[in-house]
Structures are given as structure tokens and as C-alpha cells.
Scaffold this active site. Structure first.
Site, short mmCIF file in Angstrom:
data_model
loop_
_atom_site.label_atom_id
_atom_site.label_comp_id
_atom_site.label_asym_id
_atom_site.label_seq_id
_atom_site.Cartn_x
_atom_site.Cartn_y
_atom_site.Cartn_z
CB SER A 49 -0.08 -5.38 -6.60
OG SER A 49 -0.62 -4.79 -5.66
CE LYS A 52 -0.44 -7.15 -2.54
NZ LYS A 52 -0.59 -6.20 -3.27
CB SER A 113 -3.42 -8.45 -5.86
OG SER A 113 -2.04 -7.52 -5.88
#
Length: 425
Positions: A49, A52, A113
Site C-alpha cells: 500500500s 497509494k 489505506s
């Protein structure tokens, strides 16, 4: 084979680098990009993640360019809805067909997230995840982030996308190097610093006061107010998958210096969200803040001894100076750093008129005591421009006439001397 390129920016053996228990890691000073520590910094690995951060960069860019606004409405597609309902993944549940603001979804993505939110934002900006992934890969190339592969906007393994992956194979996953991730973080902080206002939020309620309210606790547990709180930490992004392991891109400020750290696949943990990545990150932050500082080693507009010639100007030469100040990361005990400076003048003669601040060359500056790590963008030394210090106007007609006469007699004299030399050759 592991490639350990750790070490301080000085040859002082008393400053020992940390032993970081991760497959790859890097520490940089943000303003200069100076690398303070590296372990396998150029190994392509899963980023989970931390992906992102690229979503945040492209969203911030779209807002800055007026292509999208924070209060724009986003309608949740079947795809974003289905992913958002999987609470085994990081998510806030979204309603199919419901409208949310860009800002709501951004906060869910950056703080919690939320994967469904990331997909919804990508679809809003690009029309589809596949098109947004193309934007991600192109932006990575544009920012010169090095070797990379983006196949989705979440950082999940494609196998977790319910058979709806749009790029790559069913088991592909996003990859970058630790150096590339650190460079992306540096770009975010320098180009869109407001991102830190969101990444630094430890807790927030999604859609507070509604039946959809969800408590969001930031996965970056180094933030003040959370379990492993550290003063000065204000970002940036965690990531966890089986392939990528525990990952964390952190940034903190102490004594006016901002440091960025990246840990990829931290080792030794017993669960997906234990303290390992935070422990290893703290080692690198301690190393940076305990041993180094940013120092201005050369002031802006400093005159140098070299000059440039000026043809047909009111003056025959023009003084030169360094355009910008030079700041280097130096050992914390440094008071008067010893420097290696090298000046290269590309334009030794200029035609009048000459404007102040005309670039004529460069100066490279580095510490004399040794630096093997260089900078996150690959350069080994800091380089600044050498420019003209003053304006030089073109000479008036009378002076130009004198120059012409001088050139005429100089030509005659050269002709005579060359002839005389010929008699004796």
C-alpha cells in the site's frame, strides 16, 4: 546476494550505521536528497500500500491543475463497492451507487489505506483503474523513479481483486526499489506538502455523525498519539502483503531537518501489523538525527576568482558568482567543513550586452572527508550554477570605433610579426 551500501557522509569511523532487519531500506535527508543509509536500495521489491503515495501524488496534481476538486462527487462503481466490502483488507465500506466527495475518499485512502476508496478515486480521475495505472507508470518515468511496475492502484496482489484486475496477470503485484520509493516521497513532500496535513492525522471518523460512520486509525503507528508515537513524525504510508512483507515510508522533522526513511519487507515480526517495521524505522531515524545536520557551506551570490571576457562591452570582463547557496548534510559536530570544489566555465567569452545572472558554468561541491553514498537521484556531488555578477552594456559607437581601430592595427602587427618569423624559419 545482499548489497549493503550503508555508511555516513563522513569517514569518521566513530559514527556506526545501524543494522536494519529488512530486505531493503534507505534513509535520506529530504531537502538535499542526500543518502545517509542504504541496504539493497536498488532491488526491485513489492511495495504493497505504499503504492497509494503515487495515487496521492496524481490526485494532488489533478487538483492543482484544476482537473478535479476536493468537493467533487464520486459515484461508487460495482468494482469499488465490491473491494470496499472486504474487511479482511484495509477498507471503509462504501455504498454501491452512493456519492462521496473526493476529499472523503482521499482521507480514507491516506489515513486508513482504504482500497475501495483508492479505486473510486482512480476511476474518477482517469475513467478506469487501467487508465490510472498507465498514468502511474508514466509519472514514475517522468519523475525518474527508476525500475518499477504498477499493475493496480491499491498495492494489493491482483489475486485479491475478486477477478476484476485490469492490468497484468492474476497474481501480479506492484514493485519499486527503496530508492524509488524514497524519491517519490521526496517529490510528494516538495511538490504537494499539504499531503502531510492528512498523513499526520492519527485518528479520524469517516462520515462522522452518519449511519456510515467508521473509526479510522492511521496504520502508521509512529504518529504522535498512537502506540509507538515518536515526536516529529508526520507521514507517510505503510504497506503489507505476503509478497511485500511489512513496509513503511516514514518522514519526521527534528531540529529543523526532515528525514525520509523506507523499510521494505521488515523481518522478525510475528504478525502482519506488529512493531517490526516501526522498530527498524526508529533505528534509521535515530541514526540520522543523532549524527547529522544540514549546514549552509557556501552562501548565495558568492564571488569567485574566475571572470569571463566580454566582447564589445563597456567593460572587457565581467565578475562571476555562484547563484545559489550550497547546503550539505554534515556530521553534527562539524563547525567548518572541508570542501572539494570544482568550477567549470563553459562560456569564457560573452558578447555584449550581458545580463546579470547569465549562466556561464557550474560548480560542484562535496565534503573532503569522503562520501560513498551520493544522492537519491543518483548524483554524487551537489552542483550549482555559476553566473555573471553584473550587467555589462554594449560599448557606444566611439568605443566600438576604437575597438575596430585596435583590431586593425593588431591585425597589421600580427601580419608583420608573422612575416618576420617567416624570414627565420
Amino acid at each position: 546476494m545482499s548489497s549493503l551500501v550503508h555508511g555516513p557522509v563522513t569517514a569518521d569511523a566513530a559514527v556506526a550505521p545501524p543494522t536494519v532487519n529488512a530486505n531493503a531500506a534507505i534513509t535520506i535527508e529530504e531537502s538535499t536528497g542526500k543518502i545517509l543509509y542504504g541496504k539493497n536500495p536498488d532491488q526491485l521489491m513489492g511495495i504493497a500500500s505504499m503504492t497509494k503515495m503515487m495515487d496521492e501524488y496524481l490526485l494532488s496534481e489533478a487538483v492543482a491543475k484544476g482537473k478535479i476538486a476536493w468537493d467533487d462527487k464520486v459515484t461508487i462503481s460495482d468494482y469499488a463497492y465490491e473491494i470496499s466490502q472486504d474487511r479482511s483488507l484495509s477498507n471503509v465500506p462504501l455504498r454501491r451507487g452512493e456519492q462521496y466527495t473526493v476529499e472523503e475518499l482521499y482521507q480514507a485512502m491516506a489515513i486508513y489505506s482504504a482500497n475501495g476508496a483508492a479505486i473510486a478515486i482512480a476511476e474518477k480521475i482517469a475513467g478506469s483503474e487501467a487508465k490510472f495505472v498507465d498514468m502511474m507508470n508514466k509519472k514514475a518515468d517522468e519523475l525518474k523513479l527508476g525500475e518499477h511496475k504498477f499493475v493496480n492502484v491499491t498495492g494489493l496482489n491482483n489475486a485479491d481483486l475478486k477477478g476484476k484486475q485490469q492490468v497484468g496477470s492474476a497474481t501480479d503485484e506492484n514493485q519499486m526499489t527503496a530508492r524509488g520509493v524514497a524519491k517519490l516521497a521526496q517529490h510528494i513532500i516538495q511538490d504537494y506538502p499539504d499531503v502531510l496535513k492528512t498523513s499526520s492525522i492519527p485518528k479520524m471518523k469517516f462520515r462522522a455523525g452518519t449511519s456510515d460512520q467508521i473509526d479510522m486509525t492511521n496504520w502508521n503507528w509512529l504518529l504522535p498519539g498512537l502506540i509507538y508515537a515518536r515526536a516529529g513524525v508526520d507521514g507517510l504510508k505503510t504497506g503489507t502483503t505476503d509478497y511485500a512483507g511489512q513496509c513503511l515510508t516514514a518522514t519526521a522533522v527534528q531540529d529543523g531537518m526532515r528525514v525520509i526513511t523506507v523499510v521494505m519487507h521488515a523481518n522478525g515480526g510475528t504478525s502482519a501489523h506488529d512493531k517490526t517495521r516501526f522498530t527498524e524505522t526508529n533505528k534509521m531515524l535515530d541514526f540520522a538525527f543523532n549524527n547529522f545536520k544540514v549546514m549552509e557551506v557556501r552562501k548565495a551570490n558568492t564571488t569567485i576568482k574566475e571572470t569571463a571576457k566580454v566582447n564589445k562591452g563597456k567593460e572587457n570582463t565581467v565578475a562571476l558568482m555562484t547563484k545559489d547557496a550550497v547546503k550539505l548534510v554534515v556530521p553534527k559536530t562539524t563547525t567548518e567543513p572541508k570542501l572539494n570544489e570544482q568550477i567549470t566555465i563553459d562560456k569564457k567569452t560573452l558578447g555584449a550586452p550581458v545580463k546579470k545572472d547569465t549562466k556561464v558554468g557550474t560548480m560542484t561541491v562535496q565534503l573532503k572527508d569522503g562520501d560513498t553514498l551520493g544522492y537519491v537521484d543518483g548524483k554524487k556531488v551537489d552542483t550549482i550554477n555559476v553566473v555573471t555578477k553584473d550587467n555589462v552594456d554594449k560599448a557606444n559607437w566611439f568605443m566600438l570605433a576604437l575597438y575596430s581601430i585596435g583590431d586593425f592595427f593588431s591585425g597589421i602587427w600580427n601580419y608583420i610579426t608573422d612575416g618576420v618569423k617567416g624570414w627565420f624559419n
